[in-house]
Design an enzyme around this catalytic site. Structure first.
Site, PDB file in Angstrom:
ATOM      1  CB  VAL A   1      24.537  59.099  24.783  1.00 22.20           C
ATOM      2  CG1 VAL A   1      24.279  57.884  25.146  1.00 22.20           C
ATOM      3  CG2 VAL A   1      24.788  60.252  25.706  1.00 22.20           C
ATOM      4  CB  SER A   2      23.639  61.941  20.111  1.00 22.25           C
ATOM      5  OG  SER A   2      24.105  60.912  19.258  1.00 22.25           O
ATOM      6  CB  THR A   3      21.467  65.019  23.070  1.00 17.99           C
ATOM      7  OG1 THR A   3      20.443  63.807  23.671  1.00 17.99           O
ATOM      8  CG2 THR A   3      21.224  65.042  21.821  1.00 17.99           C
TER       9      THR A   3
ATOM     10  CD  GLN B   1      20.467  59.941  22.571  1.00 21.80           C
ATOM     11  OE1 GLN B   1      21.764  59.897  22.534  1.00 21.80           O
ATOM     12  NE2 GLN B   1      19.832  59.358  21.480  1.00 21.80           N
TER      13      GLN B   1
ATOM     14  CB  ILE C   1      29.557  65.213  22.417  1.00 25.07           C
ATOM     15  CG1 ILE C   1      29.750  66.576  21.338  1.00 25.07           C
ATOM     16  CG2 ILE C   1      30.575  64.211  21.923  1.00 25.07           C
ATOM     17  CD1 ILE C   1      30.883  67.163  21.675  1.00 25.07           C
TER      18      ILE C   1
END
Length: 217
Positions: free
Chosen positions: A18-20, A23, A47
């Site tokens: 996941v990006s952050t 999430q 990340i």
């Protein structure tokens, strides 16, 4: 119609991202487990996909061996871009490792048809790279035809920052270090500003170790 899958002789590994940190990985983790991945064989990252360093992915790729299969929830969870994705899967193929994407059912290099589909993806990525190169080359040629070359526009001597650097250096007699501190710029930027006002720039010696600009005799 089910696809005939090559016999999997190794283990099934999963990768989720996941990006952050806000999430949740739960959706991807559940999907990987439903496909047969054990918890110990699932690697994760929280990340951005654009980031080149991904500890979880690096650990997963290191763990994989010939005969294993890497499973992801969706293609964009693995690659930063199409060329990067193609490069990763090609690396896996050369190592004798299969690759599957749950949401992109046609992408399954453990089947003959899935491998064919990914080869088409690979060809499209290469085609895209060539198009970008051709457009860049055409743009540069068009610019040269109009009398322009690539690179930044030259600084205007009347630029307020350029004039300030000149005034501080010539009128107030401050050294380079003091001027850089006052203007919050680097030494290299200061030298660039000063060269704008020098008629014979070829005679300038730019030495960051000294406090002033010197001229060749």
């Amino acid at each position: 119609m089910s696809l005939l899958r090559k016999e999997e002789t190794g283990a099934l590994y999963g990768y989720a991202r996941v990006s952050t940190g806000d999430q949740d990985l739960a959706l991807q983790l559940d999907a990987l487990k439903n496909e047969g991945c054990n918890n110990k064989n699932i690697f994760t990252d929280k990340i951005s996909g654009a980031t080149s360093q991904r500890v979880g992915l690096d650990a997963c790729l290191f763990q994989l061996k010939k005969g294993d299969t890497l499973l992801v929830w969706r293609l964009d969870r693995l690659g930063r871009s199409m060329p990067h994705l193609v490069s990763l899967v090609e690396e896996l193929r050369q190592r004798g490792i299969g690759f599957r994407s749950i949401c992109d059912g046609a992408i399954d290099t453990t089947t003959a048809s899935g491998e064919l589909v990914f080869n088409i993806f690979s060809s499209l990525a290469q085609f895209e790279r060539r198009l970008i190169q051709e457009r860049t080359r055409a743009g540069l040629e068009a610019a040269r035809a109009r009398g322009r070359t690539g690179g930044r526009k030259p600084l205007d001597p009347n630029n307020p920052r350029v004039k300030m650097a000149k005034t501080l250096h010539e009128d107030k007699g401050l050294d380079v270090k003091e001027i850089c501190k006052q203007m919050q710029i680097s030494r290299s930027t200061f030298y660039i500003y000063r060269l704008v006002h020098v008629k014979d720039a070829a005679k300038i010696i730019v030495d960051p170790s000294v406090k002033t600009i010197m001229h060749r005799v």
